[in-house]
Scaffold this motif. Structure first.
Motif, PDB file in Angstrom:
ATOM      1  N   ARG A 159     -27.252 -12.082  -1.651  1.00  0.00           N
ATOM      2  CA  ARG A 159     -26.373 -11.085  -1.832  1.00  0.00           C
ATOM      3  C   ARG A 159     -26.450  -9.989  -1.459  1.00  0.00           C
ATOM      4  O   ARG A 159     -25.768  -9.491  -1.220  1.00  0.00           O
ATOM      5  N   LEU A 160     -27.836  -9.227  -1.432  1.00  0.00           N
ATOM      6  CA  LEU A 160     -27.786  -8.064  -0.591  1.00  0.00           C
ATOM      7  C   LEU A 160     -27.632  -8.450   0.716  1.00  0.00           C
ATOM      8  O   LEU A 160     -27.184  -7.304   1.208  1.00  0.00           O
ATOM      9  N   GLU A 162     -25.103  -9.836   1.761  1.00  0.00           N
ATOM     10  CA  GLU A 162     -23.747  -9.367   2.365  1.00  0.00           C
ATOM     11  C   GLU A 162     -23.433  -8.143   2.195  1.00  0.00           C
ATOM     12  O   GLU A 162     -21.384  -7.578   2.623  1.00  0.00           O
ATOM     13  N   ALA A 163     -23.993  -7.866   0.945  1.00  0.00           N
ATOM     14  CA  ALA A 163     -23.834  -6.379   0.926  1.00  0.00           C
ATOM     15  C   ALA A 163     -24.408  -4.761   1.941  1.00  0.00           C
ATOM     16  O   ALA A 163     -22.887  -4.467   2.451  1.00  0.00           O
ATOM     17  N   ASP A 166     -21.457  -5.592   4.463  1.00  0.00           N
ATOM     18  CA  ASP A 166     -20.254  -4.220   3.494  1.00  0.00           C
ATOM     19  C   ASP A 166     -20.062  -2.819   4.133  1.00  0.00           C
ATOM     20  O   ASP A 166     -18.855  -2.141   3.905  1.00  0.00           O
ATOM     21  N   ASN A 167     -20.709  -2.768   3.064  1.00  0.00           N
ATOM     22  CA  ASN A 167     -21.384  -1.284   3.370  1.00  0.00           C
ATOM     23  C   ASN A 167     -23.178  -1.279   3.131  1.00  0.00           C
ATOM     24  O   ASN A 167     -23.382  -0.811   2.200  1.00  0.00           O
ATOM     25  N   GLU A 169     -24.683   2.289   3.952  1.00  0.00           N
ATOM     26  CA  GLU A 169     -25.137   3.276   3.384  1.00  0.00           C
ATOM     27  C   GLU A 169     -25.301   3.096   1.791  1.00  0.00           C
ATOM     28  O   GLU A 169     -26.003   3.531   0.637  1.00  0.00           O
ATOM     29  N   ALA A 170     -24.170   1.881   0.637  1.00  0.00           N
ATOM     30  CA  ALA A 170     -24.262   2.399  -0.363  1.00  0.00           C
ATOM     31  C   ALA A 170     -25.391   1.390  -0.650  1.00  0.00           C
ATOM     32  O   ALA A 170     -25.903   1.792  -2.049  1.00  0.00           O
ATOM     33  N   VAL A 171     -25.892   0.382  -0.078  1.00  0.00           N
ATOM     34  CA  VAL A 171     -26.662  -0.276  -0.298  1.00  0.00           C
ATOM     35  C   VAL A 171     -28.314   0.577   0.003  1.00  0.00           C
ATOM     36  O   VAL A 171     -28.883   0.455  -0.899  1.00  0.00           O
ATOM     37  N   GLN A 172     -28.519   1.978   0.672  1.00  0.00           N
ATOM     38  CA  GLN A 172     -29.431   2.595   0.561  1.00  0.00           C
ATOM     39  C   GLN A 172     -29.245   3.480  -0.560  1.00  0.00           C
ATOM     40  O   GLN A 172     -30.388   3.962  -0.975  1.00  0.00           O
ATOM     41  N   ALA A 173     -28.252   3.621  -0.764  1.00  0.00           N
ATOM     42  CA  ALA A 173     -28.065   4.487  -2.074  1.00  0.00           C
ATOM     43  C   ALA A 173     -28.830   4.530  -2.869  1.00  0.00           C
ATOM     44  O   ALA A 173     -28.989   4.675  -4.385  1.00  0.00           O
ATOM     45  N   LEU A 174     -28.860   2.913  -3.274  1.00  0.00           N
ATOM     46  CA  LEU A 174     -29.218   1.861  -4.143  1.00  0.00           C
ATOM     47  C   LEU A 174     -30.871   1.586  -4.681  1.00  0.00           C
ATOM     48  O   LEU A 174     -31.099   0.943  -5.014  1.00  0.00           O
ATOM     49  N   GLY A 175     -31.242   2.057  -2.867  1.00  0.00           N
ATOM     50  CA  GLY A 175     -32.839   1.763  -3.057  1.00  0.00           C
ATOM     51  C   GLY A 175     -33.276   0.971  -2.435  1.00  0.00           C
ATOM     52  O   GLY A 175     -34.642   0.842  -2.702  1.00  0.00           O
ATOM     53  N   LYS A 176     -32.458   0.919  -1.620  1.00  0.00           N
ATOM     54  CA  LYS A 176     -32.441  -0.526  -0.651  1.00  0.00           C
ATOM     55  C   LYS A 176     -32.961  -0.372   0.494  1.00  0.00           C
ATOM     56  O   LYS A 176     -31.884   0.300   1.245  1.00  0.00           O
ATOM     57  N   PHE A 181     -34.393  -5.937   5.067  1.00  0.00           N
ATOM     58  CA  PHE A 181     -33.293  -7.033   4.862  1.00  0.00           C
ATOM     59  C   PHE A 181     -32.755  -7.861   6.750  1.00  0.00           C
ATOM     60  O   PHE A 181     -33.118  -9.056   7.089  1.00  0.00           O
TER      61      PHE A 181
END
Lengths: 294, 252
Positions: A159-160, A162-163, A166-167, A169-176, A181
């Motif tokens: 899931r991550l 694939e995230a 898709d984006n 920077e949004a993954v980074q913004a969530l602390g990952k 990965f």
């Protein structure tokens, strides 16, 4: 005829294993790896060279996967901070470096003369039985690979990634941290290519640097595009289409007058390219549909 | 907890996007930042959240300097941002978007996936419960299993808020949560923000829409040309002649 079909089946499955690795890297994570063949080559040479030293083949295969995976790790560290397109160029460059190193380090690889007489799997069975046993083994490994990729795709890890596709920077913004990965994905995908390389070396029994040109990478790309990007079934079906076409186009010579044996190689590549264009025009999501159509 | 921004400067070539910005936002505050286009609001957010390095200045969270940390590390420290243009994971469903945002999942490690499936399943169940609550809270139930790329602009803003919540932050930086959102949904989003703030989550909200922001926050700062030109209660700040000139183009 049976022997011919089994032979095609073995090569097709090698492409399936390569495609599974790229499906993980590009289909699920969005990493544009244009250097897949480099890891394939590392696997092939690792396994062949160890086999010449008398190492049991099982260990040769394991070493092929591990070494190809390890080779991917620094590539990841160095280049994951790059933008997609630069990453693609770095990986393409990496695979060419691998090929050139293999060509130049004659003491180890015999350079352009290559390594003849790589031990076969199941040599002792002999003939067609051995070939069937090879086919069964590679089929089992392929099924294991399919299970692994599906397991990964269905997990929180899947899931991550694939995230990330898709984006990022949004993954980074969530602390990952996407890099963590991506490195795992690169290493696992490269290990798949390494295993495929080992099967290739022990099946073909004669490896030379020229077998590891970027065209192989792009055949794998064609397979996943025609099959459907981001789908395990796409990797399988795409490899099958690719193999049908690569092999089927051998018979083009029967219908094309005045084409020499040498010309034929170019005609076949042209034919595959034409097929790819048809897919992009009429079925861009691939035969099985890509990740955008769920 | 407080977020302290000390003398942040950022230039692009000769253009000063941020020029000595100073701000202190207290624990659990609901703080607004307004300013005309190009004032540096989003750049400030990007610097605070670690997406853009500052040329100078410090960022202090709870007394600790965080300006040396990466963007993910800052988020893990409890400060999560959203984006002006929603960045949903468009091929994932709303539910999957929210699931992905939950912190510290065993299943996000390949070894965990293959060797600790029991634990992964337990965690997934717990995360799914939180996701259900979040979906209900944000009234996204109807679209929960749709690919998020198909949502309306307002729903995407809600999803971004939901994803930020799933990361268990102490403070959320919202970048224009009302931009391009229909008025009914604006009220909805404002209610959710106020409710979350009541539960102790701090918010810093950038907004272009003066009306909406002044209804939401008890305190705000005004930015213009990379500087903070006023700070205080909305009414007092908006009566400031300097602000009127910057914001309304000198019409008084």
């Amino acid at each position: 005829m049976e022997a011919y079909l089994v032979a095609i089946g073995i090569i097709a499955l090698i492409y399936v294993i390569l495609s599974l690795g790229l499906t993980l890297q590009y289909g699920l994570t969005g990493l544009i790896n244009f250097g897949h063949v480099g890891f394939f080559a590392i696997g092939a040479y690792t396994s062949a060279l160890l086999a010449f030293q008398g190492v049991p083949l099982v260990l040769c295969f394991a070493a092929a996967a591990v070494l190809a995976g390890i080779a991917a790790w620094p590539i990841g560290l160095v280049s994951l901070r790059l933008r997609d397109d630069y990453f693609a160029i770095v990986t393409l460059g990496f695979s060419e470096v691998v090929r050139i190193v293999i060509t130049s380090e004659k003491w180890l690889t015999s350079g352009v003369q290559g390594l003849p007489g790589v031990p076969r799997l199941y040599e002792e069975l002999g003939g067609f039985t051995a070939q069937l046993a090879v086919f069964a083994t590679i089929l089992a490994v392929t099924l294991l690979g399919i299970w692994m990729i599906r397991r990964i795709a269905g997990s929180p890890f899947g899931r991550l990634i694939e995230a990330i596709r898709d984006n990022e920077e949004a993954v980074q913004a969530l602390g990952k941290d996407p890099a963590r990965f991506k490195i795992q994905v690169l290493v696992v995908g490269a290990a798949f290519a390494g295993i495929a390389g080992a099967f290739y070396a022990h099946y073909i029994t004669y490896i030379v640097p020229d077998q590891f040109i970027p065209l192989v990478t792009f055949y794998v790309w064609m397979a996943i595009i025609m099959g459907g990007v981001g789908r395990v079934s796409g990797a399988v079906v795409g490899s099958a289409i690719l193999m049908l076409f690569l092999e089927g186009s051998r018979f083009l010579r029967d219908v094309l007058p005045g084409v020499s044996e040498v010309d034929m190689a170019s005609v076949r590549i042209g034919a595959v390219g034409f097929l790819l264009i048809l897919f992009i025009m009429y079925r861009p999501q691939g035969l099985m549909g890509d990740y955008t159509k769920r | 907890m407080s977020l302290e921004v000390r003398d942040i400067g950022k230039s692009y070539g000769g253009f000063k996007a941020l020029d000595g910005v100073r701000l202190t936002v207290e624990t659990g505050a609901l703080f607004g930042i307004i300013g005309p286009n190009g004032a540096g609001k989003s750049t400030l957010f990007s610097v605070i959240s670690g997406f853009v390095p500052a040329d100078e200045g410090r960022i202090i969270l709870d007394g600790k300097a965080i300006d040396g940390l990466s963007a993910p590390a800052r988020a893990r420290a409890g400060m999560v941002r959203t984006f002006q243009v929603p960045r949903e994971f468009r091929h994932l469903t709303v539910r999957e978007n929210l699931m992905a945002a939950a912190p510290q999942q065993t299943g996000e490690n390949l070894l965990g996936v293959f060797f600790r499936p029991g634990r992964v399943n337990e965690e997934e169940a717990a995360i799914a419960d939180r996701v259900d609550q979040t979906i209900t809270f944000l009234k996204l139930t109807r679209v929960a299993d749709q690919p998020s790329g198909m949502l309306s602009g307002g729903q995407k803003k809600l999803l971004e808020l939901g994803r930020a919540l799933m990361a268990k932050p102490r403070m959320i930086l919202l970048d224009e949560p009302f931009a391009g959102v229909n008025p009914v949904l604006i009220d909805e989003i404002m209610e959710r923000i106020a409710e979350l703030n009541g539960r102790g989550i701090g918010f810093v909200v950038i907004e272009h829409d003066l009306q909406a922001l002044t209804r939401l926050v008890p305190r705000l700062a005004v930015m213009d040309r990379g500087r903070i030109i006023a700070e205080g209660e909305p009414r007092a700040v908006l009566d400031d002649p300097l602000v009127r000139e910057a914001y309304l183009g000198g019409v008084s």
